[in-house]
Design an enzyme around this catalytic site. Sequence first.
Site, PDB file in Angstrom:
ATOM      1  N   ASN A  68      -1.964   0.242   6.711  1.00  0.00           N
ATOM      2  CA  ASN A  68      -1.414  -0.986   7.137  1.00  0.00           C
ATOM      3  C   ASN A  68      -0.625  -1.799   6.353  1.00  0.00           C
ATOM      4  OD1 ASN A  68      -3.452  -1.810   5.579  1.00  0.00           O
ATOM      5  ND2 ASN A  68      -4.632  -2.914   7.128  1.00  0.00           N
ATOM      6  N   TYR A  75     -12.385  -2.112  -3.744  1.00  0.00           N
ATOM      7  CA  TYR A  75     -12.999  -2.387  -2.520  1.00  0.00           C
ATOM      8  C   TYR A  75     -14.471  -2.328  -2.378  1.00  0.00           C
ATOM      9  CZ  TYR A  75      -8.426  -2.375  -0.083  1.00  0.00           C
ATOM     10  OH  TYR A  75      -6.975  -2.547   0.212  1.00  0.00           O
ATOM     11  N   LYS A  95       0.823  -1.268  -0.077  1.00  0.00           N
ATOM     12  CA  LYS A  95      -0.037   0.124   0.232  1.00  0.00           C
ATOM     13  C   LYS A  95       0.850   1.182   0.054  1.00  0.00           C
ATOM     14  CE  LYS A  95      -3.872  -2.161   2.403  1.00  0.00           C
ATOM     15  NZ  LYS A  95      -5.113  -1.914   3.442  1.00  0.00           N
ATOM     16  N   HIS A 134      -2.365  -5.500   1.760  1.00  0.00           N
ATOM     17  CA  HIS A 134      -3.581  -6.167   1.502  1.00  0.00           C
ATOM     18  C   HIS A 134      -3.330  -7.481   1.154  1.00  0.00           C
ATOM     19  CE1 HIS A 134      -7.730  -7.161   0.211  1.00  0.00           C
ATOM     20  NE2 HIS A 134      -6.982  -7.463  -0.884  1.00  0.00           N
ATOM     21  N   GLU A 169      -9.557 -10.950  -7.203  1.00  0.00           N
ATOM     22  CA  GLU A 169      -8.740  -9.782  -7.351  1.00  0.00           C
ATOM     23  C   GLU A 169      -7.529  -9.980  -8.073  1.00  0.00           C
ATOM     24  OE1 GLU A 169      -7.754  -9.608  -2.929  1.00  0.00           O
ATOM     25  OE2 GLU A 169      -9.510  -9.154  -2.485  1.00  0.00           O
TER      26      GLU A 169
HETATM   27  P1  CMP Z   1      -7.477  -4.476   3.659  1.00  0.00           P
HETATM   28  O1  CMP Z   1      -7.055  -5.839   3.909  1.00  0.00           O
HETATM   29  O2  CMP Z   1      -6.921  -3.723   2.685  1.00  0.00           O
HETATM   30  O3  CMP Z   1      -8.967  -4.301   3.421  1.00  0.00           O
HETATM   31  C1  CMP Z   1      -9.925  -3.234   3.656  1.00  0.00           C
HETATM   32  C2  CMP Z   1      -9.134  -2.181   4.456  1.00  0.00           C
HETATM   33  O4  CMP Z   1      -9.901  -1.192   5.019  1.00  0.00           O
HETATM   34  C3  CMP Z   1      -8.284  -2.760   5.359  1.00  0.00           C
HETATM   35  O5  CMP Z   1      -7.110  -3.667   5.119  1.00  0.00           O
HETATM   36  C4  CMP Z   1      -7.795  -1.513   6.450  1.00  0.00           C
HETATM   37  O6  CMP Z   1      -6.665  -1.037   5.995  1.00  0.00           O
HETATM   38  C5  CMP Z   1      -8.959  -0.569   5.943  1.00  0.00           C
HETATM   39  N1  CMP Z   1      -9.547  -0.041   7.185  1.00  0.00           N
HETATM   40  C6  CMP Z   1      -9.664   1.209   7.457  1.00  0.00           C
HETATM   41  N2  CMP Z   1     -10.432   1.120   8.761  1.00  0.00           N
HETATM   42  C7  CMP Z   1     -10.742   0.217   9.053  1.00  0.00           C
HETATM   43  C8  CMP Z   1     -11.516  -0.443  10.017  1.00  0.00           C
HETATM   44  N3  CMP Z   1     -12.238   0.374  10.935  1.00  0.00           N
HETATM   45  N4  CMP Z   1     -11.867  -1.738  10.035  1.00  0.00           N
HETATM   46  C9  CMP Z   1     -11.545  -2.565   9.070  1.00  0.00           C
HETATM   47  N5  CMP Z   1     -10.915  -2.134   8.028  1.00  0.00           N
HETATM   48  C10 CMP Z   1     -10.366  -0.806   7.950  1.00  0.00           C
END
Ligand code: CMP
Length: 139
Positions: free
Chosen positions: A113, A50, A10, A116, A127
């Site tokens: 974070n 998403y 990311k 993904h 995906e």
């Molecule tokens: P990802 O695995 O990319 O899938 C959805 C993303 O939403 C997740 O990682 C997080 O980085 C992001 N995200 C942001 N806020 C939240 C939240 N409160 N709960 C879950 N995912 C979140």
Amino acid sequence: AIERTLSIIKPDATKRNLTGKINAKFEEAGLRIVAQKRIHLSMAQAGQFYAEHKERPFYGELCEFMASEPVVVQVLEGEGAILKNREVMGATNPANAADGTIRKEFALSMGENSVHGSDSEASAAREIAFYFSGLELVG
Ligand code: CMP
């Protein structure tokens, strides 16, 4: 079984020049990077990727973040690759991620974070097809 899964490095991680360190974690875990490219998502593309999170309160912020800087999209292959990748990534919230995981070492927050990874066989298939054509996926 040998599986393939879709991984995204990311914007928070590409911006901090962490692509190589994150890829080393995948390779040390036995995941092979069989396809990889650096792209800059538009808001529309991030939103489509998403789409399952459309109704969540963080959807807008998530899409803006994913479109803010280039990402590296990749296909990882290996024995049980979907689950293995999720183990190597660690918990979504870095505060809950286990020692040695990518998110424990590199993630900044729940949103920023660093990585993904597909969460099931069905999402891996969708995906991978979202980012890669058949021609880009060699055996
Ligand atoms: P990802 O695995 O990319 O899938 C959805 C993303 O939403 C997740 O990682 C997080 O980085 C992001 N995200 C942001 N806020 C939240 C939240 N409160 N709960 C879950 N995912 C979140």
